[in-house]
Design an enzyme around this catalytic site. Structure first.
Site, PDB file in Angstrom:
ATOM      1  N   ASP A  31      35.058   9.770  51.146  1.00 36.12           N
ATOM      2  CA  ASP A  31      34.811  11.145  51.574  1.00 36.12           C
ATOM      3  C   ASP A  31      35.745  11.455  52.749  1.00 36.12           C
ATOM      4  OD1 ASP A  31      32.137  13.253  51.309  1.00 36.12           O
ATOM      5  OD2 ASP A  31      33.515  13.480  53.006  1.00 36.12           O
ATOM      6  N   ILE A  32      36.362  12.618  52.698  1.00 37.44           N
ATOM      7  CA  ILE A  32      37.351  13.003  53.709  1.00 37.44           C
ATOM      8  C   ILE A  32      36.689  13.238  55.072  1.00 37.44           C
ATOM      9  CG2 ILE A  32      37.321  15.527  53.440  1.00 37.44           C
ATOM     10  CD1 ILE A  32      40.409  15.352  53.174  1.00 37.44           C
ATOM     11  N   GLU A  97      28.791  21.757  48.076  1.00 33.19           N
ATOM     12  CA  GLU A  97      29.990  22.565  48.341  1.00 33.19           C
ATOM     13  C   GLU A  97      30.961  22.512  47.177  1.00 33.19           C
ATOM     14  OE1 GLU A  97      31.545  20.863  51.906  1.00 33.19           O
ATOM     15  OE2 GLU A  97      29.878  21.579  53.128  1.00 33.19           O
ATOM     16  N   VAL A  98      31.012  21.347  46.525  1.00 30.01           N
ATOM     17  CA  VAL A  98      31.953  21.177  45.411  1.00 30.01           C
ATOM     18  C   VAL A  98      31.141  21.120  44.119  1.00 30.01           C
ATOM     19  CG1 VAL A  98      33.770  19.753  44.424  1.00 30.01           C
ATOM     20  CG2 VAL A  98      33.541  19.899  46.923  1.00 30.01           C
ATOM     21  N   HIS A 102      28.916  14.948  41.747  1.00 33.33           N
ATOM     22  CA  HIS A 102      29.352  13.766  42.471  1.00 33.33           C
ATOM     23  C   HIS A 102      28.167  13.136  43.187  1.00 33.33           C
ATOM     24  CE1 HIS A 102      29.742  17.262  45.123  1.00 33.33           C
ATOM     25  NE2 HIS A 102      29.432  16.442  46.130  1.00 33.33           N
ATOM     26  N   HIS A 104      27.042  10.802  46.367  1.00 33.83           N
ATOM     27  CA  HIS A 104      27.425  10.241  47.667  1.00 33.83           C
ATOM     28  C   HIS A 104      26.814   8.843  47.788  1.00 33.83           C
ATOM     29  CE1 HIS A 104      28.586  14.148  49.757  1.00 33.83           C
ATOM     30  NE2 HIS A 104      27.883  14.624  48.754  1.00 33.83           N
TER      31      HIS A 104
HETATM   32  P1  AMP Z   1      28.800  18.248  48.593  1.00 37.58           P
HETATM   33  O1  AMP Z   1      28.264  18.874  49.828  1.00 37.58           O
HETATM   34  O2  AMP Z   1      27.811  17.299  47.971  1.00 37.58           O
HETATM   35  O3  AMP Z   1      29.384  19.225  47.609  1.00 37.58           O
HETATM   36  O4  AMP Z   1      29.940  17.280  49.102  1.00 37.58           O
HETATM   37  C1  AMP Z   1      31.301  17.522  48.992  1.00 37.58           C
HETATM   38  C2  AMP Z   1      31.925  16.418  49.761  1.00 37.58           C
HETATM   39  O5  AMP Z   1      33.297  16.359  49.394  1.00 37.58           O
HETATM   40  C3  AMP Z   1      31.887  16.608  51.293  1.00 37.58           C
HETATM   41  O6  AMP Z   1      31.210  15.500  51.872  1.00 37.58           O
HETATM   42  C4  AMP Z   1      33.366  16.674  51.693  1.00 37.58           C
HETATM   43  O7  AMP Z   1      33.622  16.023  52.907  1.00 37.58           O
HETATM   44  C5  AMP Z   1      34.041  15.983  50.518  1.00 37.58           C
HETATM   45  N1  AMP Z   1      35.420  16.380  50.258  1.00 37.58           N
HETATM   46  C6  AMP Z   1      35.914  17.638  50.153  1.00 37.58           C
HETATM   47  N2  AMP Z   1      37.229  17.613  49.861  1.00 37.58           N
HETATM   48  C7  AMP Z   1      37.577  16.303  49.783  1.00 37.58           C
HETATM   49  C8  AMP Z   1      38.789  15.607  49.517  1.00 37.58           C
HETATM   50  N3  AMP Z   1      39.930  16.257  49.271  1.00 37.58           N
HETATM   51  N4  AMP Z   1      38.778  14.257  49.505  1.00 37.58           N
HETATM   52  C9  AMP Z   1      37.635  13.589  49.773  1.00 37.58           C
HETATM   53  N5  AMP Z   1      36.454  14.178  50.012  1.00 37.58           N
HETATM   54  C10 AMP Z   1      36.412  15.518  50.028  1.00 37.58           C
END
Ligand code: AMP
Length: 114
Positions: A31-32, A97-98, A102, A104
């Protein structure tokens, strides 16, 4: 059909990611914005396994969530991590957010991957 997300781009290697594990089915990358010493994300790689969210799982795609959990379990065992958290954020209200399913994997222990 899912909208293109940053995770699609990571799978296509269009943007860089810190990959810690990859096979034909699953990609695991750091995770970034890590919230723990180990914080990686597990995603499905095959287009037929693409799902936007736990909220959208169906009988046909439910296996994807189990696949991600099993892979996290195996990775943790392999890396000798005995305490960890597995989280799915579900929907905007759940902090998602994405919109590409996925999982975690977080732990206070390090994965030992440098
Ligand atoms: P969520 O809130 O479950 O949608 O988590 C999305 C996660 O993706 C967050 O913890 C972000 O920090 C992570 N994230 C977003 N962009 C990237 C990226 N390019 N590489 C790695 N992690 C990312």
């Amino acid at each position: 059909m899912l909208e293109d997300t940053i995770f699609h781009k990571i799978i296509r290697k269009e943007i860089p990611s810190d990959i810690v594990y990859e096979d034909d089915d699953v990609l695991v990358f750091k995770d970034i914005n890590p919230k723990a010493p180990t914080h990686v994300l597990l995603i499905a790689k095959k287009p037929e396994d693409f799902v936007s969210s736990i909220a959208d799982l169906t009988d046909e795609t439910a296996h994807v969530s189990l696949m991600l959990i099993r892979k996290a379990q195996k990775l943790a065992k392999e890396k000798r991590i005995d305490g960890y958290q597995l989280k799915f954020h579900v929907g905007k209200g759940g902090g998602q957010e994405v919109f590409f399913l996925h999982l975690h994997l977080l732990s206070q222990q390090s994965l030992g991957l440098g």
